[in-house]
Design an enzyme around this catalytic site. Structure first.
Site, PDB file in Angstrom:
ATOM      1  N   ALA A 124       0.811  -1.217   0.000  1.00 26.28           N
ATOM      2  CA  ALA A 124       0.000   0.000   0.000  1.00 26.28           C
ATOM      3  C   ALA A 124       0.847   1.271   0.000  1.00 26.28           C
ATOM      4  O   ALA A 124       0.546   2.220  -0.739  1.00 26.28           O
ATOM      5  CB  ALA A 124      -0.933  -0.020   1.211  1.00 26.28           C
ATOM      6  N   LYS A 184      -0.402 -16.411  -0.142  1.00 25.01           N
ATOM      7  CA  LYS A 184       0.953 -15.837  -0.225  1.00 25.01           C
ATOM      8  C   LYS A 184       1.385 -15.280   1.135  1.00 25.01           C
ATOM      9  O   LYS A 184       2.577 -15.171   1.411  1.00 25.01           O
ATOM     10  CB  LYS A 184       1.061 -14.808  -1.344  1.00 25.01           C
ATOM     11  CG  LYS A 184       0.235 -13.529  -1.185  1.00 25.01           C
ATOM     12  CD  LYS A 184       0.912 -12.467  -0.338  1.00 25.01           C
ATOM     13  CE  LYS A 184      -0.005 -11.295  -0.056  1.00 25.01           C
ATOM     14  NZ  LYS A 184       0.523 -10.388   0.982  1.00 25.01           N
TER      15      LYS A 184
HETATM   16  N1  LIG Z   1      -1.425  -2.855   3.652  1.00 21.74           N
HETATM   17  C1  LIG Z   1      -1.115  -3.399   2.483  1.00 21.74           C
HETATM   18  O1  LIG Z   1      -0.044  -3.148   1.909  1.00 21.74           O
HETATM   19  C2  LIG Z   1      -2.103  -4.338   1.818  1.00 21.74           C
HETATM   20  C3  LIG Z   1      -2.012  -4.506   0.432  1.00 21.74           C
HETATM   21  C4  LIG Z   1      -2.898  -5.352  -0.214  1.00 21.74           C
HETATM   22  C5  LIG Z   1      -3.872  -6.018   0.521  1.00 21.74           C
HETATM   23  N2  LIG Z   1      -3.949  -5.829   1.860  1.00 21.74           N
HETATM   24  C6  LIG Z   1      -5.039  -6.543   2.564  1.00 21.74           C
HETATM   25  O2  LIG Z   1      -6.091  -5.622   2.811  1.00 21.74           O
HETATM   26  C7  LIG Z   1      -6.762  -5.963   4.030  1.00 21.74           C
HETATM   27  C8  LIG Z   1      -6.815  -4.749   4.931  1.00 21.74           C
HETATM   28  O3  LIG Z   1      -5.503  -4.339   5.216  1.00 21.74           O
HETATM   29  P1  LIG Z   1      -5.147  -2.845   5.692  1.00 21.74           P
HETATM   30  O4  LIG Z   1      -3.692  -2.696   5.414  1.00 21.74           O
HETATM   31  O5  LIG Z   1      -6.088  -1.873   5.104  1.00 21.74           O
HETATM   32  O6  LIG Z   1      -5.446  -2.897   7.257  1.00 21.74           O
HETATM   33  P2  LIG Z   1      -4.400  -2.646   8.454  1.00 21.74           P
HETATM   34  O7  LIG Z   1      -3.436  -3.762   8.528  1.00 21.74           O
HETATM   35  O8  LIG Z   1      -3.867  -1.262   8.348  1.00 21.74           O
HETATM   36  O9  LIG Z   1      -5.345  -2.812   9.739  1.00 21.74           O
HETATM   37  C9  LIG Z   1      -5.785  -1.808  10.516  1.00 21.74           C
HETATM   38  C10 LIG Z   1      -7.266  -1.573  10.310  1.00 21.74           C
HETATM   39  O10 LIG Z   1      -8.031  -2.490  11.094  1.00 21.74           O
HETATM   40  C11 LIG Z   1      -9.051  -1.758  11.734  1.00 21.74           C
HETATM   41  N3  LIG Z   1      -9.561  -2.443  12.914  1.00 21.74           N
HETATM   42  C12 LIG Z   1      -8.932  -2.659  14.102  1.00 21.74           C
HETATM   43  N4  LIG Z   1      -9.766  -3.298  14.945  1.00 21.74           N
HETATM   44  C13 LIG Z   1     -10.929  -3.488  14.265  1.00 21.74           C
HETATM   45  C14 LIG Z   1     -12.166  -4.107  14.590  1.00 21.74           C
HETATM   46  N5  LIG Z   1     -12.371  -4.682  15.771  1.00 21.74           N
HETATM   47  N6  LIG Z   1     -13.133  -4.133  13.649  1.00 21.74           N
HETATM   48  C15 LIG Z   1     -12.943  -3.585  12.436  1.00 21.74           C
HETATM   49  N7  LIG Z   1     -11.793  -2.982  12.066  1.00 21.74           N
HETATM   50  C16 LIG Z   1     -10.800  -2.954  12.976  1.00 21.74           C
HETATM   51  C17 LIG Z   1      -8.373  -0.445  12.083  1.00 21.74           C
HETATM   52  O11 LIG Z   1      -9.334   0.527  12.388  1.00 21.74           O
HETATM   53  C18 LIG Z   1      -7.642  -0.174  10.786  1.00 21.74           C
HETATM   54  O12 LIG Z   1      -8.515   0.441   9.860  1.00 21.74           O
HETATM   55  C19 LIG Z   1      -5.990  -7.153   4.603  1.00 21.74           C
HETATM   56  O13 LIG Z   1      -6.637  -8.345   4.246  1.00 21.74           O
HETATM   57  C20 LIG Z   1      -4.637  -7.101   3.907  1.00 21.74           C
HETATM   58  O14 LIG Z   1      -4.031  -8.370   3.755  1.00 21.74           O
HETATM   59  C21 LIG Z   1      -3.101  -4.989   2.522  1.00 21.74           C
HETATM   60  O1  LIG Z   2       2.367  -6.178   4.104  1.00 18.04           O
HETATM   61  P1  LIG Z   2       1.711  -7.516   3.894  1.00 18.04           P
HETATM   62  O2  LIG Z   2       2.616  -8.643   4.242  1.00 18.04           O
HETATM   63  O3  LIG Z   2       0.368  -7.576   4.578  1.00 18.04           O
HETATM   64  O4  LIG Z   2       1.447  -7.627   2.322  1.00 18.04           O
HETATM   65  C1  LIG Z   2       0.876  -6.525   1.686  1.00 18.04           C
HETATM   66  C2  LIG Z   2       0.258  -6.897   0.367  1.00 18.04           C
HETATM   67  O5  LIG Z   2      -0.617  -7.984   0.487  1.00 18.04           O
HETATM   68  C3  LIG Z   2       1.264  -7.115  -0.725  1.00 18.04           C
HETATM   69  O6  LIG Z   2       0.579  -7.257  -1.957  1.00 18.04           O
END
Ligand SMILES: NC(=O)c1ccc[n+]([C@@H]2O[C@H](COP(=O)([O-])OP(=O)(O)OC[C@H]3O[C@@H](n4cnc5c(N)ncnc54)[C@H](O)[C@@H]3O)[C@@H](O)[C@H]2O)c1
Ligand SMILES: O=P(O)(O)OC[C@H](O)CO
Length: 382
Positions: A184, A236
């Protein structure tokens, strides 16, 4: 940006850029403009809102405003996160330093956030999805379409349940998925990357999601394989934990490449055992091999697993996650546990030595060094 890549921007996106005000006034009278809500506001959730908000402003077929549901919290300053996002246009906790777009409106009220929206983008850590779906039953538009950016799965009595199925089953709506090599923080600063939309039947629905996310620095391709795309994104994270162990033990690049290859093999075998319809070609999309590479090089799962191995497994993942990620959530450890449950239940443990060893190390049953010792147990073929 290479001209060849720029040239791939869909025609509607190019045609509409610059004509926003005309199109908006034409469409303002109409009620059929799609309204988008992003359910989640973590690290990726905030970047997703930024991508979408740039497109809803450009494309006349969407309402400008993008609602973003925020799991409310109070910051050390005493202010509510939602208020700060709406005042500064920045998610100061999960994506500091990045403007989301003035048309992103943070809302702590889940029901209100989805009210009237017909395009729902789910992007929270997977462990919260069941509770969120329960709260949304009966609260969403009957014609809504969903897309899940959530990498993870649930295990139920009946067996594994992908998050897109959870959404479809609980809310009675169609759900596509978007996964890919998408760290992200890199997309937040508009570094070039790719992603994959997985759709079930309707190509037009897939095109609509592609339009909503596509930018010259975020190239989105659609494939008809929801389970394949979603399982790639989910599994992954388990391999990323293994890669982190290898880094923590300072075993070098060849070992890490071997772990990635073996991991990809298990990802493919597991996916096809669960869903024989999963396509081989999906593993060559951004959601497959590309996500595996980026996650094993630069993801959060890798980083925390490296620290776990450096500490010889003496500090728990929960402790390290809280200290290193400051509210962001790991998905790999719980996914390894969910995968292990499926493997044990179906008698497949012997077939998936990498997946099962990751779980056994993460729970302290084995030392981190076991990550390379498991190779003796490898099956000859899948
Ligand atoms: N961060 C990345 O680089 C990335 C990239 C691609 C996909 N993803 C996927 O996207 C999804 C979300 O990841 P993210 O990075 O946005 O989240 P994150 O790892 O930043 O998690 C924090 C979020 O969880 C929320 N949270 C905490 N407690 C909670 C509760 N009880 N109920 C609901 N929400 C709560 C927080 O408010 C915050 O918005 C995940 O499945 C992750 O694997 C993440
Ligand atoms: O930072 P991670 O390990 O949750 O991975 C982030 C994304 O899923 C990569 O595509």
């Amino acid at each position: 940006m290479a001209p060849a890549l720029e040239a791939q921007v869909p025609q509607e996106a190019q045609a509409v850029a610059g004509n926003n005000s005309i199109l908006n006034s034409v469409n303002d009278a109409a009620t059929h403009r799609s309204k988008v809500t992003v359910i989640g506001s973590g690290n990726w959730g905030s970047v997703a809102a930024k991508l979408i908000a740039s497109n809803t402003l450009r494309l006349g077929s969407f309402h400008d405003e993008v609602r973003m549901w925020v799991y409310e919290e109070t910051l050390p300053s005493g202010e509510k996160l939602t208020d700060v996002i709406n005042r500064t246009n920045e998610n100061v906790k999960y994506l500091p330093g990045i403007k989301l777009g003035k048309n992103v409106v943070a809302d702590p009220d889940l029901e209100n956030a989805v009210n009237d929206s017909n395009m729902l983008v789910f992007v929270t850590p997977h462990q919260f999805m069941e509770g969120i779906c329960r709260r949304l039953v009966g609260k969403i538009r009957a014609d809504a379409e969903a897309i899940s950016l959530v990498k993870g799965m649930e295990v139920k009595m009946e067996g594994p349940c992908m998050i897109s199925s959870l959404i479809s089953q609980q809310l009675g709506i169609n759900c596509s998925v978007l996964m890919g090599a998408n760290i992200a923080n890199e997309i937040a600063v508009e570094k070039f990357s790719e992603a994959t939309v997985g759709y079930r039947h309707n190509r037009e629905v897939a095109e609509r999601w592609v339009q909503l996310f596509y930018t010259p620095y975020f190239i989105v391709t659609a494939v008809q394989d929801v389970e394949g795309v979603e399982l790639c994104g989910t599994l992954k994270n388990v391999v990323a934990i293994a890669a982190g162990f290898v880094d923590g033990l300072e075993m070098g690049n060849n070992t890490k490449a071997a772990i990635m290859r073996l991991g990809l093999r298990e990802m493919k075998a597991f996916s096809k055992l669960l869903f024989p319809s999963v396509k081989d070609s999906t593993f060559f999309e951004s959601c497959g091999v590309a996500d595996l590479i980026t996650t094993c090089l630069g993801g959060r799962n890798r980083k925390v697993a490296e620290a776990y191995a450096r500490n010889g497994g003496k500090r728990s993942f929960d402790e390290l996650e809280a200290e290193m990620l400051q509210g962001q959530k790991l998905q790999g450890v719980s996914t390894a546990s969910e995968v292990y449950e499926v493997l044990s239940h179906r008698g497949w443990l012997q077939l998936f030595p990498l997946f099962s060893t990751v779980h056994e190390i993460s729970t302290g049953l084995l030392p981190p060094s076991a990550i390379v010792e498991y190779s003796e147990k490898l099956p000859r073929s899948f």
